[in-house]
Write a protein that holds these residues in place. Structure first.
Motif, PDB file in Angstrom:
ATOM      1  N   PRO A 179       0.805  -1.229   0.000  1.00 39.27           N
ATOM      2  CA  PRO A 179       0.000   0.000   0.000  1.00 39.27           C
ATOM      3  C   PRO A 179       0.836   1.276   0.000  1.00 39.27           C
ATOM      4  O   PRO A 179       0.323   2.357  -0.282  1.00 39.27           O
ATOM      5  CB  PRO A 179      -0.833  -0.121   1.283  1.00 39.27           C
ATOM      6  N   SER A 180       2.125   1.155   0.330  1.00 34.18           N
ATOM      7  CA  SER A 180       3.004   2.329   0.356  1.00 34.18           C
ATOM      8  C   SER A 180       4.447   1.862   0.215  1.00 34.18           C
ATOM      9  O   SER A 180       4.746   0.663   0.344  1.00 34.18           O
ATOM     10  CB  SER A 180       2.839   3.111   1.661  1.00 34.18           C
ATOM     11  N   ALA A 181       5.345   2.814  -0.041  1.00 34.96           N
ATOM     12  CA  ALA A 181       6.767   2.480  -0.143  1.00 34.96           C
ATOM     13  C   ALA A 181       7.292   1.955   1.188  1.00 34.96           C
ATOM     14  O   ALA A 181       8.064   0.993   1.225  1.00 34.96           O
ATOM     15  CB  ALA A 181       7.559   3.708  -0.588  1.00 34.96           C
ATOM     16  N   SER A 182       6.866   2.571   2.282  1.00 34.70           N
ATOM     17  CA  SER A 182       7.340   2.127   3.593  1.00 34.70           C
ATOM     18  C   SER A 182       6.832   0.720   3.915  1.00 34.70           C
ATOM     19  O   SER A 182       7.536  -0.075   4.555  1.00 34.70           O
ATOM     20  CB  SER A 182       6.902   3.113   4.675  1.00 34.70           C
ATOM     21  N   ALA A 183       5.622   0.395   3.445  1.00 33.94           N
ATOM     22  CA  ALA A 183       5.089  -0.955   3.668  1.00 33.94           C
ATOM     23  C   ALA A 183       5.906  -1.983   2.892  1.00 33.94           C
ATOM     24  O   ALA A 183       6.159  -3.098   3.385  1.00 33.94           O
ATOM     25  CB  ALA A 183       3.623  -1.014   3.250  1.00 33.94           C
ATOM     26  N   ALA A 184       6.335  -1.635   1.686  1.00 30.67           N
ATOM     27  CA  ALA A 184       7.178  -2.543   0.905  1.00 30.67           C
ATOM     28  C   ALA A 184       8.516  -2.772   1.601  1.00 30.67           C
ATOM     29  O   ALA A 184       9.033  -3.896   1.637  1.00 30.67           O
ATOM     30  CB  ALA A 184       7.402  -1.963  -0.492  1.00 30.67           C
ATOM     31  N   GLU A 185       9.064  -1.723   2.187  1.00 30.71           N
ATOM     32  CA  GLU A 185      10.323  -1.852   2.930  1.00 30.71           C
ATOM     33  C   GLU A 185      10.143  -2.773   4.135  1.00 30.71           C
ATOM     34  O   GLU A 185      11.002  -3.620   4.417  1.00 30.71           O
ATOM     35  CB  GLU A 185      10.792  -0.467   3.378  1.00 30.71           C
ATOM     36  N   THR A 186       9.029  -2.623   4.825  1.00 27.84           N
ATOM     37  CA  THR A 186       8.749  -3.475   5.983  1.00 27.84           C
ATOM     38  C   THR A 186       8.642  -4.934   5.570  1.00 27.84           C
ATOM     39  O   THR A 186       9.101  -5.844   6.287  1.00 27.84           O
ATOM     40  CB  THR A 186       7.452  -3.021   6.678  1.00 27.84           C
ATOM     41  N   MET A 187       8.041  -5.199   4.426  1.00 23.83           N
ATOM     42  CA  MET A 187       7.914  -6.578   3.940  1.00 23.83           C
ATOM     43  C   MET A 187       9.286  -7.204   3.713  1.00 23.83           C
ATOM     44  O   MET A 187       9.503  -8.370   4.030  1.00 23.83           O
ATOM     45  CB  MET A 187       7.111  -6.601   2.644  1.00 23.83           C
ATOM     46  N   LEU A 188      10.224  -6.415   3.183  1.00 23.13           N
ATOM     47  CA  LEU A 188      11.571  -6.942   2.968  1.00 23.13           C
ATOM     48  C   LEU A 188      12.278  -7.170   4.303  1.00 23.13           C
ATOM     49  O   LEU A 188      12.920  -8.208   4.516  1.00 23.13           O
ATOM     50  CB  LEU A 188      12.377  -5.983   2.094  1.00 23.13           C
ATOM     51  N   VAL A 189      12.147  -6.215   5.215  1.00 25.25           N
ATOM     52  CA  VAL A 189      12.799  -6.326   6.526  1.00 25.25           C
ATOM     53  C   VAL A 189      12.263  -7.530   7.300  1.00 25.25           C
ATOM     54  O   VAL A 189      13.024  -8.274   7.927  1.00 25.25           O
ATOM     55  CB  VAL A 189      12.596  -5.023   7.338  1.00 25.25           C
ATOM     56  N   ASP A 190      10.937  -7.740   7.244  1.00 23.92           N
ATOM     57  CA  ASP A 190      10.310  -8.822   8.006  1.00 23.92           C
ATOM     58  C   ASP A 190      10.366 -10.183   7.310  1.00 23.92           C
ATOM     59  O   ASP A 190       9.873 -11.182   7.844  1.00 23.92           O
ATOM     60  CB  ASP A 190       8.839  -8.475   8.295  1.00 23.92           C
ATOM     61  N   GLY A 191      10.924 -10.231   6.120  1.00 19.71           N
ATOM     62  CA  GLY A 191      11.030 -11.492   5.410  1.00 19.71           C
ATOM     63  C   GLY A 191       9.783 -11.916   4.661  1.00 19.71           C
ATOM     64  O   GLY A 191       9.687 -13.042   4.185  1.00 19.71           O
ATOM     65  N   GLU A 192       8.799 -11.017   4.538  1.00 21.23           N
ATOM     66  CA  GLU A 192       7.580 -11.329   3.793  1.00 21.23           C
ATOM     67  C   GLU A 192       7.807 -11.237   2.290  1.00 21.23           C
ATOM     68  O   GLU A 192       6.974 -11.680   1.500  1.00 21.23           O
ATOM     69  CB  GLU A 192       6.451 -10.395   4.213  1.00 21.23           C
TER      70      GLU A 192
END
Length: 307
Positions: A179-192
């Motif tokens: 839904p946002s650039a920051s959400a995409a970053e979180t997905m990478l950080v969390d392994g999603e």
């Protein structure tokens, strides 16, 4: 001696006849008033800070009457230049490419750079801990992608890959739309996600990346620089140019280019009025510098036509 004197006198008479005839119209006379189009900042209405100072600066540079035309948006600015109501326009990157697609009658003169030399952004495909070996492996991995209104994270990679004959549908099953650039970053950080599309600030050449962008944000979130790998990098999406109509007299183009490229060093206060976001001055640019922007506009046009 007398014969030579008579010949010289006759030659002077011929020259005088030419010089005393009607003077050829100067390009300034042909134009009358040089009109510059600009879009006001959101909420500013039809006003632009320092307009009187800017008008005088351009008047001095061109040696003719200059008038600024404040457009309500880029669509209005594009129509004004396409229809020759203005000679000069200050565009965003994609607005310039849209204007070029609209009429093919304009060319860029200069574009701003940042104080550290950044001339625009590049899209990057980032992975962590080598989870995505390369582009050929994308279909078997989860790739996080920011929303479509994120130019660097969505439109730029799709257009950049297509230019390299790697066509990815926006609804490809391996793309995980965040839904946002920051959400995409979180997905990478969390392994999603195994990788994500992001962006980096970049100079015109491929020198080491500059501060800022997705990679810097990921490192700030706790990922080490060594854990991140760049799988792919797009072409440069340059900052938006100042563009003129292609049929403008070459002398006017020359005067404008000299004026603008020296503006930061000669009158920095005027430069700050004209360009407040990028503080490194103006650099000359040519049409091919905006090939990436043109690719994005073509991509959007094709997708729009399918809907």
């Amino acid at each position: 001696m007398k014969a030579a004197l008579k010949a010289w006198t006759a030659l002077m008479a011929v020259n005088a006849a030419f010089w005393c005839g009607p003077a050829r119209a100067d390009w300034r006379d042909d134009i009358g008033t040089f009109r510059i189009g600009i879009v006001a900042e959101p909420g500013a209405g039809s006003t632009v800070p320092g307009l009187a100072v800017l008008t005088q600066a351009f008047t001095d540079a061109l040696g003719m009457k200059v008038e600024f035309v404040v457009a309500r948006d880029y669509a209005a600015l594009i129509e004004a230049q396409a229809n020759a109501r203005i000679e000069y326009a200050i565009y965003s990157t994609t607005a310039y490419a849209t204007a070029l697609q609209r009429c093919g009658c304009i060319e860029p003169l200069v574009a701003p750079v940042d104080s550290d030399g950044a001339a625009g952004i590049r899209s990057v495909l980032l992975t962590r801990d080598g989870k995505l070996p390369g582009l050929a492996d994308m279909e078997t991995h989860r790739i996080a992608m920011p929303p479509q209104d994120n130019v660097g994270g969505s439109l730029l990679p799709l257009a950049g890959l297509a230019a390299e004959h790697v066509v990815i549908a926006e609804d490809a099953p391996f793309l995980v739309h965040a839904p946002s650039a920051s959400a995409a970053e979180t997905m990478l950080v969390d392994g999603e996600a195994d990788a994500m599309f992001g962006w980096v600030r970049a100079a015109a050449d491929r020198q080491p990346r500059l501060p800022g962008g997705t990679q810097a944000r990921l490192e700030a979130s706790g990922l080490s620089a060594s854990a991140l790998q760049v799988v792919w990098t797009s072409g440069l999406l340059r900052y938006g140019p100042h563009a003129v109509r292609s049929d403008l007299d070459p002398e006017a183009k020359r005067r404008l280019t000299v004026f603008l490229t020296n503006l930061k060093s000669t009158t920095p206060d005027v430069y700050d009025l004209l360009e407040s976001k990028h503080t490194g001055g103006f650099m000359p640019v040519v049409s091919r510098d905006y090939a990436t922007a043109e690719a994005i506009v073509r991509l959007v046009s094709i997708d729009g036509g399918r809907r």
